[in-house]
Write a protein that holds these residues in place. Structure first.
Motif, PDB file in Angstrom:
ATOM      1  N   LEU B 178      -6.363 -35.109 -24.739  1.00 30.16           N
ATOM      2  CA  LEU B 178      -6.390 -36.576 -24.701  1.00 30.16           C
ATOM      3  C   LEU B 178      -7.719 -37.137 -25.194  1.00 30.16           C
ATOM      4  CD1 LEU B 178      -4.041 -36.908 -21.773  1.00 30.16           C
ATOM      5  CD2 LEU B 178      -3.951 -38.447 -23.748  1.00 30.16           C
ATOM      6  N   ALA B 179      -8.816 -36.443 -24.899  1.00 31.20           N
ATOM      7  CA  ALA B 179     -10.119 -36.903 -25.395  1.00 31.20           C
ATOM      8  C   ALA B 179     -10.138 -36.861 -26.912  1.00 31.20           C
ATOM      9  CB  ALA B 179     -11.241 -36.028 -24.832  1.00 31.20           C
ATOM     10  N   LEU B 180      -9.664 -35.756 -27.469  1.00 32.87           N
ATOM     11  CA  LEU B 180      -9.722 -35.618 -28.921  1.00 32.87           C
ATOM     12  C   LEU B 180      -8.789 -36.608 -29.604  1.00 32.87           C
ATOM     13  CD1 LEU B 180     -10.514 -32.591 -30.903  1.00 32.87           C
ATOM     14  CD2 LEU B 180      -8.613 -33.966 -31.715  1.00 32.87           C
ATOM     15  N   MET B 181      -7.596 -36.739 -29.057  1.00 28.63           N
ATOM     16  CA  MET B 181      -6.625 -37.626 -29.681  1.00 28.63           C
ATOM     17  C   MET B 181      -7.075 -39.088 -29.598  1.00 28.63           C
ATOM     18  SD  MET B 181      -2.717 -38.226 -28.713  1.00 28.63           S
ATOM     19  CE  MET B 181      -1.638 -39.076 -29.863  1.00 28.63           C
ATOM     20  N   SER B 182      -7.556 -39.463 -28.440  1.00 24.45           N
ATOM     21  CA  SER B 182      -7.985 -40.838 -28.250  1.00 24.45           C
ATOM     22  C   SER B 182      -9.152 -41.170 -29.178  1.00 24.45           C
ATOM     23  CB  SER B 182      -8.383 -41.039 -26.787  1.00 24.45           C
ATOM     24  OG  SER B 182      -8.963 -42.300 -26.621  1.00 24.45           O
ATOM     25  N   HIS B 183     -10.078 -40.223 -29.292  1.00 21.85           N
ATOM     26  CA  HIS B 183     -11.236 -40.405 -30.165  1.00 21.85           C
ATOM     27  C   HIS B 183     -10.783 -40.518 -31.623  1.00 21.85           C
ATOM     28  CE1 HIS B 183     -15.251 -39.943 -31.745  1.00 21.85           C
ATOM     29  NE2 HIS B 183     -14.924 -38.839 -32.378  1.00 21.85           N
ATOM     30  N   ARG B 184      -9.844 -39.640 -32.013  1.00 22.55           N
ATOM     31  CA  ARG B 184      -9.387 -39.620 -33.403  1.00 22.55           C
ATOM     32  C   ARG B 184      -8.681 -40.911 -33.775  1.00 22.55           C
ATOM     33  NH1 ARG B 184      -6.224 -34.493 -34.271  1.00 22.55           N
ATOM     34  NH2 ARG B 184      -4.437 -35.541 -33.379  1.00 22.55           N
ATOM     35  N   GLU B 185      -7.847 -41.379 -32.857  1.00 25.79           N
ATOM     36  CA  GLU B 185      -7.020 -42.534 -33.188  1.00 25.79           C
ATOM     37  C   GLU B 185      -7.706 -43.852 -32.823  1.00 25.79           C
ATOM     38  OE1 GLU B 185      -4.449 -41.785 -34.896  1.00 25.79           O
ATOM     39  OE2 GLU B 185      -4.250 -39.645 -34.416  1.00 25.79           O
ATOM     40  N   GLY B 186      -8.865 -43.744 -32.161  1.00 27.81           N
ATOM     41  CA  GLY B 186      -9.601 -44.960 -31.815  1.00 27.81           C
ATOM     42  C   GLY B 186      -8.904 -45.799 -30.757  1.00 27.81           C
ATOM     43  N   TYR B 187      -8.310 -45.121 -29.768  1.00 28.46           N
ATOM     44  CA  TYR B 187      -7.591 -45.860 -28.730  1.00 28.46           C
ATOM     45  C   TYR B 187      -8.529 -46.529 -27.721  1.00 28.46           C
ATOM     46  CZ  TYR B 187      -3.227 -43.730 -30.334  1.00 28.46           C
ATOM     47  OH  TYR B 187      -2.162 -43.344 -31.076  1.00 28.46           O
ATOM     48  N   GLY B 188      -9.797 -46.144 -27.741  1.00 24.92           N
ATOM     49  CA  GLY B 188     -10.755 -46.820 -26.881  1.00 24.92           C
ATOM     50  C   GLY B 188     -10.975 -46.166 -25.525  1.00 24.92           C
ATOM     51  N   PHE B 189     -10.425 -44.966 -25.323  1.00 21.15           N
ATOM     52  CA  PHE B 189     -10.684 -44.286 -24.044  1.00 21.15           C
ATOM     53  C   PHE B 189     -11.886 -43.344 -24.138  1.00 21.15           C
ATOM     54  CE2 PHE B 189      -5.990 -44.801 -24.235  1.00 21.15           C
ATOM     55  CZ  PHE B 189      -5.832 -45.674 -23.174  1.00 21.15           C
ATOM     56  N   GLU B 190     -12.554 -43.361 -25.316  1.00 22.93           N
ATOM     57  CA  GLU B 190     -13.593 -42.355 -25.568  1.00 22.93           C
ATOM     58  C   GLU B 190     -14.693 -42.357 -24.529  1.00 22.93           C
ATOM     59  OE1 GLU B 190     -11.806 -44.195 -27.709  1.00 22.93           O
ATOM     60  OE2 GLU B 190     -13.069 -44.304 -29.481  1.00 22.93           O
ATOM     61  N   SER B 191     -14.964 -43.536 -23.967  1.00 25.53           N
ATOM     62  CA  SER B 191     -16.097 -43.591 -23.050  1.00 25.53           C
ATOM     63  C   SER B 191     -15.773 -42.886 -21.738  1.00 25.53           C
ATOM     64  CB  SER B 191     -16.479 -45.044 -22.792  1.00 25.53           C
ATOM     65  OG  SER B 191     -15.337 -45.746 -22.345  1.00 25.53           O
ATOM     66  N   THR B 192     -14.509 -42.736 -21.421  1.00 25.15           N
ATOM     67  CA  THR B 192     -14.170 -42.136 -20.129  1.00 25.15           C
ATOM     68  C   THR B 192     -13.573 -40.732 -20.252  1.00 25.15           C
ATOM     69  OG1 THR B 192     -12.034 -43.252 -20.245  1.00 25.15           O
ATOM     70  CG2 THR B 192     -13.771 -44.348 -18.993  1.00 25.15           C
ATOM     71  N   SER B 326       8.752 -26.192 -22.407  1.00 27.89           N
ATOM     72  CA  SER B 326       7.667 -25.964 -23.349  1.00 27.89           C
ATOM     73  C   SER B 326       7.737 -27.072 -24.386  1.00 27.89           C
ATOM     74  CB  SER B 326       7.891 -24.610 -24.013  1.00 27.89           C
ATOM     75  OG  SER B 326       6.684 -24.051 -24.390  1.00 27.89           O
ATOM     76  N   PRO B 327       6.610 -27.704 -24.722  1.00 22.14           N
ATOM     77  CA  PRO B 327       6.691 -28.782 -25.712  1.00 22.14           C
ATOM     78  C   PRO B 327       7.256 -28.269 -27.035  1.00 22.14           C
ATOM     79  CG  PRO B 327       4.393 -28.175 -25.253  1.00 22.14           C
ATOM     80  CD  PRO B 327       5.237 -27.468 -24.257  1.00 22.14           C
ATOM     81  N   ILE B 328       8.078 -29.088 -27.645  1.00 17.34           N
ATOM     82  CA  ILE B 328       8.640 -28.714 -28.943  1.00 17.34           C
ATOM     83  C   ILE B 328       7.684 -29.216 -30.004  1.00 17.34           C
ATOM     84  CG2 ILE B 328      10.589 -29.037 -30.513  1.00 17.34           C
ATOM     85  CD1 ILE B 328      12.349 -29.279 -28.052  1.00 17.34           C
ATOM     86  N   GLY B 329       7.266 -28.323 -30.869  1.00 14.62           N
ATOM     87  CA  GLY B 329       6.244 -28.695 -31.840  1.00 14.62           C
ATOM     88  C   GLY B 329       4.949 -28.913 -31.090  1.00 14.62           C
ATOM     89  N   ASP B 330       4.004 -29.553 -31.705  1.00 14.73           N
ATOM     90  CA  ASP B 330       2.713 -29.767 -31.084  1.00 14.73           C
ATOM     91  C   ASP B 330       2.562 -31.263 -30.851  1.00 14.73           C
ATOM     92  OD1 ASP B 330       0.219 -29.261 -30.112  1.00 14.73           O
ATOM     93  OD2 ASP B 330      -0.344 -27.950 -31.762  1.00 14.73           O
ATOM     94  N   PRO B 331       2.590 -31.720 -29.577  1.00 13.47           N
ATOM     95  CA  PRO B 331       2.567 -33.169 -29.346  1.00 13.47           C
ATOM     96  C   PRO B 331       1.285 -33.809 -29.896  1.00 13.47           C
ATOM     97  CG  PRO B 331       2.325 -31.966 -27.271  1.00 13.47           C
ATOM     98  CD  PRO B 331       2.615 -30.956 -28.316  1.00 13.47           C
ATOM     99  N   VAL B 332       0.207 -33.053 -29.884  1.00 12.15           N
ATOM    100  CA  VAL B 332      -1.057 -33.574 -30.417  1.00 12.15           C
ATOM    101  C   VAL B 332      -1.603 -32.559 -31.425  1.00 12.15           C
ATOM    102  CG1 VAL B 332      -3.275 -34.573 -29.808  1.00 12.15           C
ATOM    103  CG2 VAL B 332      -1.459 -34.532 -28.111  1.00 12.15           C
ATOM    104  N   PRO B 333      -1.332 -32.750 -32.715  1.00  8.62           N
ATOM    105  CA  PRO B 333      -1.742 -31.730 -33.687  1.00  8.62           C
ATOM    106  C   PRO B 333      -3.254 -31.717 -33.925  1.00  8.62           C
ATOM    107  CG  PRO B 333      -0.771 -33.619 -34.817  1.00  8.62           C
ATOM    108  CD  PRO B 333      -0.649 -33.882 -33.352  1.00  8.62           C
TER     109      PRO B 333
END
Lengths: 336, 336
Positions: B178-192, B326-333
């Motif tokens: 979640l940290a990596l995805m949020s940072h990549r997509e700029g969702y704004g959770f990076e500070s937490t 098991s997740p199908i595919g990779d939910p966060v590539p």
């Protein structure tokens, strides 16, 4: 590249605490008597006359282990491929990996495969790591060498060569680099040039059985010239080689002449140089020639204390002498 | 990915001849008692809150060795970077590699660096391979387990779990993905949000010292859900876990809810699950909690012969039961 590594990589990695760690910049590291190596492969194109990225990956790692005096026992296969990469090309590469692993008799024991979006890598990048155990013939091999002199190291390191050692090359040089380059650039020599990619572990077993080998090194990036210069530098010795004695295929010579490339400076993927204590060179040569990968092996020169330390001198065909320098940069990029 | 591997990779590699070879698809292979693993790393972006491609590469490989019951003794570093890659970024990555290698106390012993033209790779790709020896505490650890039952395997493999085993997770899940995805997509959770990337070898030493651990697995690609399902599948057992018992950071839970992502399905880089024979779970939990990487460890469920073999069941917070697939595919590539 050596400078880049020293300046920007090794300063962060120093103090591995190993007798033969990353600082040694040798073919493999030795950790608790396990020989360990890693290599990433980015040849362009992925398929070329005589081989492909698959055979290259397997043989390169097998060879890095074998020339340290190890018996390779397992390989790790790390692949990164781009989405949409041709499945038939992928399977062709996998088949080639299987064939080379079978020839070398070294299994792929662990692996990792990552798929990234198109454009994040060009096709496929393969990293091969490998582990090996000390070769069962090493003690006998070194015992013979130690009758002649004290060795600096008990593996076949770049630091072990000393005055009087005879230098053998295990076959013709320049084949891989020129085949790949000619194929890539479409120079038209493809029908006659072919990569020499081959596993050298069986050849090394023969050489060790004949005894007296103190150093071995595969002549990959920078070719024969680079390998000899690394020895001269790390063993702190002078080396003299005879141009006429160095086996070069006629077709390779012709292509090299036309392209203005020195065949001694381009990478090989199935050739090594061996330093053998005086007295055992003919025996080792004969042993090396007894395997298919070594039929064109030849004695090409010797370690000579009449030559300035750190220097490699080439006695040319016309009777002159010139310094054989390590190629600056990579004369043929992306061949491995 | 498992299907792709089985269909297009493993069929070419079968017959490695190892008890724990590539066919086992476990965290590492075991060859003549040497534990050996390889992983390529392509996170996007290369730097993220709490870590970067360097710390990821070192910790991923250390952890793959540690969760097999090995003490990692050396790493191989294979880097491919594109021309023009920022030297300061490169040195930042090297520093991070040094720091992580120091934290884990596992040196980089061998390496290979290739530079390719711009665009042939996106920035840098790092492959890390690693070797380890059997952990000196493994015999004592397994001895305790063998009082309870016969083990299928004498390493901490995916096949070793059996009815009654207690399952521990070594800390909060979902942080890295979640940290990596949020940072990549700029969702704004990076500070937490922050990646949990950390070496787990010291934690594993503590766990083995407390005795009775039969399986261990780091929860990387596919997260906790994938790791538990691999156990259920390979050990041929049913597993039940309690949703309320699985530690998830409040901030991670909030981000996951907003993005519609299951925190149990995203990758972690400093978390593992342990299967412990009944009777020793509390002791192992306490030992794991004694190291900084394990402070949030918790018992989350057990292997239960009331559950269909191969299945993982989640007892939800509201008192229901659902299959944890098991997740199908990779939910966060490209998070690792």
């Amino acid at each position: 590249m050596q400078d880049f590594l020293k300046e920007h990589v090794l300063k962060f990695l120093e103090g591995s605490g190993q007798k033969l760690g990353v600082e040694a910049l040798d073919d493999s590291a030795v950790v608790k008597n396990i020989v360990f190596t890693t290599d990433s492969h980015t040849p362009k194109p992925l398929f070329f006359p005589g081989g492909d990225v698959g055979s290259l990956s397997v043989c390169g790692t097998v060879n890095d282990l074998a020339v340290m005096g190890a018996e390779p026992i397992g390989l790790g296969l790390g692949m990164v491929l781009e989405e949409g990469f041709s499945l038939s090309d992928f399977e062709r590469i996998m088949k080639s990996i299987k064939t080379s692993s079978g020839k070398a008799n070294v299994p792929i024991v662990t692996g990792d495969t990552k798929v990234v979006e198109r454009g994040a890598v060009e096709g496929i990048i393969i990293n091969t790591s490998g582990i090996g155990m000390r070769h069962h013939l090493m003690e006998g091999n070194l015992e013979t060498a130690r009758y002649v002199r004290k060795l600096k190291h008990d593996w076949l390191t770049d630091t072990n060569a000393a005055a009087g050692d005879v230098i053998i090359v295990t076959g013709t040089v320049g084949d891989h680099g020129l085949a790949l380059m000619s194929h890539r650039e479409g120079y038209g020599f493809e029908s006659t040039l072919e990569s020499d990619v081959a596993p050298l572990n069986h050849l090394m077993t023969k050489a060790l059985g004949a005894r007296g080998v103190v150093s071995a090194k595969d002549c990959t990036r920078g070719g024969l010239a680079n390998a000899l210069n690394e020895w001269a530098d790390k063993s702190d010795v002078g080396i003299v080689v005879q141009e006429d004695a160095i086996p070069v295929r006629k077709e390779v010579r012709a292509a090299a002449d036309m392209l203005g490339i020195d065949p001694f400076e381009v990478g090989n993927e199935g050739k090594a140089i061996l330093a053998v204590v005086p007295g055992n060179a003919e025996k080792v040569l004969e042993a090396v020639r007894s395997v298919p990968e070594g039929t064109n092996a030849a004695i090409i020169g010797k370690v000579d204390d009449g030559i300035k330390k750190g220097m490699v001198v080439l006695e040319t065909s016309v009777g002159g002498r010139r310094v054989m320098e390590s190629p600056i940069g990579d004369p043929v990029p992306r061949i491995c």
